[in-house]
Enzyme design. Structure first.
Site, PDB file in Angstrom:
ATOM      1  N   ASN A  81      -0.500   2.488  11.279  1.00 12.71           N
ATOM      2  CA  ASN A  81      -1.474   2.783  12.347  1.00 12.71           C
ATOM      3  C   ASN A  81      -1.102   1.971  13.577  1.00 12.71           C
ATOM      4  O   ASN A  81      -0.354   0.999  13.470  1.00 12.71           O
ATOM      5  CB  ASN A  81      -2.893   2.388  11.890  1.00 12.71           C
ATOM      6  N   MET A  87      -2.017  -8.175   6.550  1.00 12.20           N
ATOM      7  CA  MET A  87      -2.866  -9.171   5.881  1.00 12.20           C
ATOM      8  C   MET A  87      -2.181  -9.769   4.659  1.00 12.20           C
ATOM      9  O   MET A  87      -2.845 -10.210   3.718  1.00 12.20           O
ATOM     10  CB  MET A  87      -4.195  -8.528   5.462  1.00 12.20           C
ATOM     11  N   SER A  88      -0.854  -9.797   4.660  1.00 15.87           N
ATOM     12  CA  SER A  88      -0.137 -10.325   3.490  1.00 15.87           C
ATOM     13  C   SER A  88       1.213 -10.880   3.925  1.00 15.87           C
ATOM     14  O   SER A  88       1.416 -11.203   5.087  1.00 15.87           O
ATOM     15  CB  SER A  88       0.070  -9.195   2.460  1.00 15.87           C
ATOM     16  N   TYR A 131      -7.628 -12.487   1.606  1.00 16.63           N
ATOM     17  CA  TYR A 131      -8.982 -12.029   1.979  1.00 16.63           C
ATOM     18  C   TYR A 131      -9.864 -11.704   0.770  1.00 16.63           C
ATOM     19  O   TYR A 131     -11.068 -11.531   0.909  1.00 16.63           O
ATOM     20  CB  TYR A 131      -8.924 -10.819   2.927  1.00 16.63           C
ATOM     21  N   GLU A 132      -9.241 -11.636  -0.423  1.00 18.21           N
ATOM     22  CA  GLU A 132     -10.041 -11.386  -1.621  1.00 18.21           C
ATOM     23  C   GLU A 132     -10.828 -12.629  -2.022  1.00 18.21           C
ATOM     24  O   GLU A 132     -11.708 -12.555  -2.868  1.00 18.21           O
ATOM     25  CB  GLU A 132      -9.142 -10.937  -2.771  1.00 18.21           C
ATOM     26  N   HIS A 156      -4.590  -0.576  -5.844  1.00 15.78           N
ATOM     27  CA  HIS A 156      -3.610  -1.563  -6.305  1.00 15.78           C
ATOM     28  C   HIS A 156      -3.755  -1.694  -7.810  1.00 15.78           C
ATOM     29  O   HIS A 156      -4.825  -2.019  -8.306  1.00 15.78           O
ATOM     30  CB  HIS A 156      -3.839  -2.928  -5.634  1.00 15.78           C
ATOM     31  N   SER A 211       0.821  -1.215   0.000  1.00 15.53           N
ATOM     32  CA  SER A 211       0.000   0.000   0.000  1.00 15.53           C
ATOM     33  C   SER A 211       0.854   1.263   0.000  1.00 15.53           C
ATOM     34  O   SER A 211       1.791   1.382   0.785  1.00 15.53           O
ATOM     35  CB  SER A 211      -0.871   0.046   1.264  1.00 15.53           C
ATOM     36  N   ALA A 221       1.914  -2.638   4.378  1.00 15.53           N
ATOM     37  CA  ALA A 221       1.446  -1.742   5.430  1.00 15.53           C
ATOM     38  C   ALA A 221       1.049  -2.634   6.604  1.00 15.53           C
ATOM     39  O   ALA A 221       0.506  -3.717   6.404  1.00 15.53           O
ATOM     40  CB  ALA A 221       0.242  -0.956   4.933  1.00 15.53           C
ATOM     41  N   HIS A 273      -4.349 -10.822  -2.410  1.00 13.51           N
ATOM     42  CA  HIS A 273      -4.569 -11.050  -0.969  1.00 13.51           C
ATOM     43  C   HIS A 273      -5.484 -12.256  -0.738  1.00 13.51           C
ATOM     44  O   HIS A 273      -6.438 -12.467  -1.485  1.00 13.51           O
ATOM     45  CB  HIS A 273      -5.211  -9.819  -0.320  1.00 13.51           C
ATOM     46  N   HIS A 298      -9.259   2.079   6.549  1.00 11.57           N
ATOM     47  CA  HIS A 298      -8.401   1.877   5.380  1.00 11.57           C
ATOM     48  C   HIS A 298      -7.815   3.214   4.950  1.00 11.57           C
ATOM     49  O   HIS A 298      -6.678   3.313   4.494  1.00 11.57           O
ATOM     50  CB  HIS A 298      -9.223   1.252   4.252  1.00 11.57           C
TER      51      HIS A 298
END
Ligand code: HPA
Length: 274
Positions: A232, A208-209, A82-83, A58, A27, A110, A80, A244
């Site tokens: 964050n 998440m990656s 989660y996709e 992306h 990101s 990120a 990802h 996000h």
């Protein structure tokens, strides 16, 4: 292997470029591709059998070219879990870049900071990872062409690469923290209770990656480096709800330093190539 071979054949029809170093842009880092003297771009959408990235911001393509005379391939946008893709699909691009010739892999992302000393905007060099909350990308028949059935994972992140990155950061006066990255499933951010658990388990940052990509890369014999941008404070560490938008804004703000670090570290790491 069949899909992978088909993807390889397609990309090879587009270009005979042989990258030595692969870089996955997380990101806010997509514009790093502007630093590359581009030879060829290949859109993921044009590659038969290739999973498509669905996240806003992306881009979804491979960029082949030279970074200070070093042949590289960049992923502008990653796949990802989660996709909704299988782990095999998620790591397909990593394996493809390996088959195209890449021996070193830089993974960027990120991440939310768990350890108290991490602040938004910090860059964190990965010293280790926890991937136990997502399936291994190696589940299923082993791809013997790439690596062994039971690969060792006692040193996922290459210490020599890490030394190069640390030295480059020092020289450019870029503060660089170090820590353990934990891959959560997503797409929801974690609950404060989960973050407390992850901290107890030894995680310094969460995202998440990356961890699954690192496993696939080590399996296939690549030397791996990972760098997180702490965008964050993880859930419950501060009172503000996560968004996000916040993640993207901080990533964009830190992008300049991140660019500068990669721009010196990637060519320097070429000295480690066989
Ligand atoms: N959690 C998970 N993934 C993330 C975070 C987070 O707090 N920040 C950026 N990616």
């Amino acid at each position: 292997m069949q899909t992978l071979t088909k993807c390889l054949e397609y990309v090879r029809k587009q270009t005979d470029f042989v990258p030595k170093i692969a870089i996955v842009l997380g990101s806010g880092l997509g514009s790093f591709a502007d630093e590359v003297e581009t030879e060829k771009c290949v859109d993921y959408a044009d590659i038969p059998g290739f999973p498509k990235s669905t996240v806003a911001g992306h881009k979804g393509r491979f960029v082949f070219g030279f970074l200070r005379n070093v042949p590289v391939v960049l992923m502008q946008g990653r796949i990802h879990y989660y996709e909704g893709y299988t782990m095999h699909e998620v790591v397909l691009p990593i394996r493809l870049m390996r088959l195209l010739g890449a021996e070193i892999l830089f993974l960027t992302n990120a991440a939310g900071g768990i350890r108290e000393t991490l602040r938004p905007g910090d860059l964190m060099l990965l010293t280790g990872q926890i991937s136990s909350f997502v399936p291994s990308p190696l589940v299923g028949p082993n791809l013997d062409e790439l690596g062994v059935r039971f690969p060792d994972m006692s040193q996922i992140y290459d210490p020599s690469l890490a030394s190069v990155v640390s030295a480059c950061a020092k020289q450019a006066n870029i503060p660089l923290k170090t820590g353990v990255y934990l891959q959560a499933c997503g797409p929801n951010y974690e609950s404060p209770e989960e973050i407390r658990m992850f901290g107890l388990l030894g995680a310094d940052a969460v995202g998440m990656s990356t961890a699954c990509e690192a496993i696939a890369a080590v399996h296939a014999g690549m030397r791996v480096c990972g760098i997180s941008c702490i965008t964050n404070l993880a859930a419950g560490i501060s009172d503000t709800p996560l968004s996000h938008r916040e993640v993207q804004d901080t990533a964009n703000r830190a992008a300049q330093q991140f660019h500068a670090l990669l721009l010196s570290a990637v060519p320097e790491s070429a000295a480690l190539l066989q």
